[in-house]
Design a protein around this motif. Structure first.
Motif, short mmCIF file in Angstrom:
data_model
loop_
_atom_site.label_atom_id
_atom_site.label_comp_id
_atom_site.label_asym_id
_atom_site.label_seq_id
_atom_site.Cartn_x
_atom_site.Cartn_y
_atom_site.Cartn_z
N VAL A 1 0.85 -1.16 0.08
CA VAL A 1 0.00 -0.21 -0.07
C VAL A 1 0.75 1.21 -0.03
CG1 VAL A 1 -1.72 1.53 1.44
CG2 VAL A 1 -2.11 -1.01 1.05
N ASN A 2 1.95 1.26 0.85
CA ASN A 2 2.58 2.41 0.98
C ASN A 2 3.90 2.45 0.17
OD1 ASN A 2 1.36 3.97 3.15
ND2 ASN A 2 1.37 1.90 4.00
N VAL A 3 4.59 1.46 -0.18
CA VAL A 3 5.90 1.45 -1.18
C VAL A 3 5.54 1.28 -2.52
CG1 VAL A 3 8.19 0.27 -1.51
CG2 VAL A 3 6.97 0.57 0.91
N TYR A 4 4.73 0.55 -3.02
CA TYR A 4 4.35 0.00 -4.37
C TYR A 4 2.97 0.51 -4.62
CZ TYR A 4 8.49 -2.35 -4.14
OH TYR A 4 9.85 -2.64 -4.39
N ASP A 5 2.74 0.85 -5.98
CA ASP A 5 1.24 1.36 -6.39
C ASP A 5 0.36 -0.01 -6.61
OD1 ASP A 5 -0.93 2.46 -7.26
OD2 ASP A 5 -0.12 3.17 -9.11
N VAL A 6 -0.56 -0.34 -5.86
CA VAL A 6 -1.53 -1.34 -6.12
C VAL A 6 -2.96 -1.00 -6.48
CG1 VAL A 6 -0.43 -3.26 -4.92
CG2 VAL A 6 -2.27 -1.73 -3.60
N GLY A 7 -2.99 0.35 -7.00
CA GLY A 7 -4.13 1.15 -7.30
C GLY A 7 -5.37 1.06 -6.42
N TYR A 8 -6.49 0.49 -6.74
CA TYR A 8 -7.70 0.30 -5.91
C TYR A 8 -7.70 -0.58 -5.08
CZ TYR A 8 -9.32 4.51 -8.55
OH TYR A 8 -9.77 5.60 -9.23
N MET A 9 -6.72 -1.51 -5.26
CA MET A 9 -6.60 -2.76 -4.34
C MET A 9 -6.31 -2.51 -2.94
SD MET A 9 -4.62 -6.36 -5.08
CE MET A 9 -5.26 -8.00 -4.16
N ASP A 10 -5.92 -1.44 -2.77
CA ASP A 10 -5.75 -1.19 -1.15
C ASP A 10 -7.12 -1.08 -0.46
OD1 ASP A 10 -6.83 1.24 -2.26
OD2 ASP A 10 -5.17 2.62 -1.62
N ILE A 11 -7.95 -1.00 -1.02
CA ILE A 11 -9.28 -1.13 -0.56
C ILE A 11 -9.56 -2.40 0.10
CG2 ILE A 11 -11.87 -0.88 -0.95
CD1 ILE A 11 -11.47 0.96 -3.25
N TYR A 12 -9.15 -3.53 -0.64
CA TYR A 12 -9.41 -4.79 -0.36
C TYR A 12 -8.33 -5.05 1.05
CZ TYR A 12 -7.77 -9.70 0.41
OH TYR A 12 -7.50 -11.03 0.59
N PHE A 13 -7.21 -4.61 0.86
CA PHE A 13 -6.56 -4.62 2.37
C PHE A 13 -7.08 -3.82 3.58
CE2 PHE A 13 -3.05 -5.14 -1.15
CZ PHE A 13 -2.77 -6.69 -1.01
N TYR A 14 -7.35 -2.73 3.28
CA TYR A 14 -8.08 -2.02 4.43
C TYR A 14 -9.38 -2.91 5.05
CZ TYR A 14 -5.24 2.02 3.18
OH TYR A 14 -4.19 2.82 2.91
N VAL A 15 -10.15 -3.31 4.05
CA VAL A 15 -11.40 -4.26 4.50
C VAL A 15 -10.94 -5.30 5.26
CG1 VAL A 15 -13.11 -5.75 3.44
CG2 VAL A 15 -12.69 -3.48 2.64
#
Length: 318
Positions: free
Chosen positions: A247-261
């Motif tokens: 989430v903070n080092v590489y760009d995973v686009g909108y997939m950060d929503i999945y990780f927050y959930v």
């Protein structure tokens, strides 16, 4: 064909589907293709990746190798499963052990043949992978910690098969330019590895009775339920590190929503874990982790959703 024979044949097909856990195979195939399109080769047209014959052979070889792994695992666990999963075990027993072994060797032969068509390196890779799956089912899985670790590693290995495939296609001078792809898929693989490891330890709690009877030296058998829950809690906390990298080092686009959930779900998971003390409750936790893993596969498209629209345009113009 008489009606009775037809019904028996259908039941045997369903039984074999249950043994190889056919419902998992499409997820494995989808995960590998999505990883190739959205992580490993985003600069290549999606349609070109889908039509890559050698990549298809790698993905299909991975799928049938895992299916054969489920067969040999079922073969060695038949007595234990009678206690832990009596209904599934009775369905699985409609296919004889001899038939299971015949299908097992046939699938493995087909997998290494496909790998050989790709390259001798792929042939060696899948030969080693097949041996490791057999050795895990025959010996390693009966031992604490190393059995859980090996199971999780074996589940992640197919993603590195496609990683090696793409890296073999670039020159040595270009490898440095693709290191970010390697780091992203390694971080994804680490997160998946931790979820799979947690799931394996939940399965040990769920299958405690059968493991005791079959003399499997799992962590709950040797050290008790409390120690298992402590280790599971520590592994759940460790998932923070690969997610931070993604989430903070590489760009995973909108997939950060999945990780927050995921963080919210895993917090609930930990609370419920310490309140659980029955097979049914551990089964719910097991299913929750399976849902997170499958959702994670589907959410890979969130890295760059525009590929879906471009993909449609490519297909219509091909």
């Amino acid at each position: 064909m008489p009606s009775r024979q037809r019904k028996l044949l259908i039941m045997k097909i369903v039984s074999l589907f249950s043994v190889v856990r056919g419902y998992n195979i499409p997820i494995i195939i989808l995960a590998q293709y999505l990883s190739a399109i959205f992580i490993l080769a985003p600069e290549i047209r999606a349609l070109d990746i889908l039509l890559d014959f050698h990549l298809f052979l790698i993905v299909f070889a991975s799928a049938i190798t895992i299916a054969s792994g489920y067969i040999i695992n079922n073969f060695y666990d038949s007595q234990k499963d009678l206690i832990n999963r009596p209904n599934k075990s009775m369905l699985d027993r409609l296919v004889s052990q001899k038939t299971k072994l015949t299908v097992y060797f046939s699938l493995n032969f087909l997998a290494v043949l496909m790998a050989f068509i790709v390259s001798w390196r792929a042939f060696l890779f899948f030969s080693g992978y097949i041996f490791l799956i057999w050795f895990y089912s025959h010996k390693i899985k009966k031992y604490p910690i190393i059995g859980n670790l090996t199971s999780a590693v074996l589940a992640v290995i197919p993603f590195f098969a496609i990683l090696i495939y793409f890296y073999n296609k670039i020159s040595f001078e270009e490898i440095e330019n693709h290191m970010s792809h390697f780091m992203v898929i390694s971080a994804h693989a680490t997160f998946l590895f931790l979820l799979l490891l947690i799931r394996e330890m939940i399965k040990d709690l769920e299958n405690l009775k059968g493991d005791l009877v079959a003399d499997y030296r799992t962590i709950p058998v040797l050290y008790g339920e409390k120690v298992s829950k402590q280790i599971i809690s520590a592994l759940t906390i460790l998932t923070v590190f690969p997610v931070y990298v993604l989430v903070n080092v590489y760009d995973v686009g909108y997939m950060d929503i999945y990780f927050y959930v995921c963080f919210g779900v895993l917090l609930f998971f930990l609370i419920f874990l310490w309140k659980s003390d029955s097979k049914e409750q551990f089964l719910r936790l097991h299913n929750l982790l399976k849902f997170l893993i499958v959702a994670g596969v589907c959410c890979i498209v969130l890295i760059n959703p525009s590929v879906l629209w471009h993909g449609r345009e490519l297909i219509s113009n091909y």
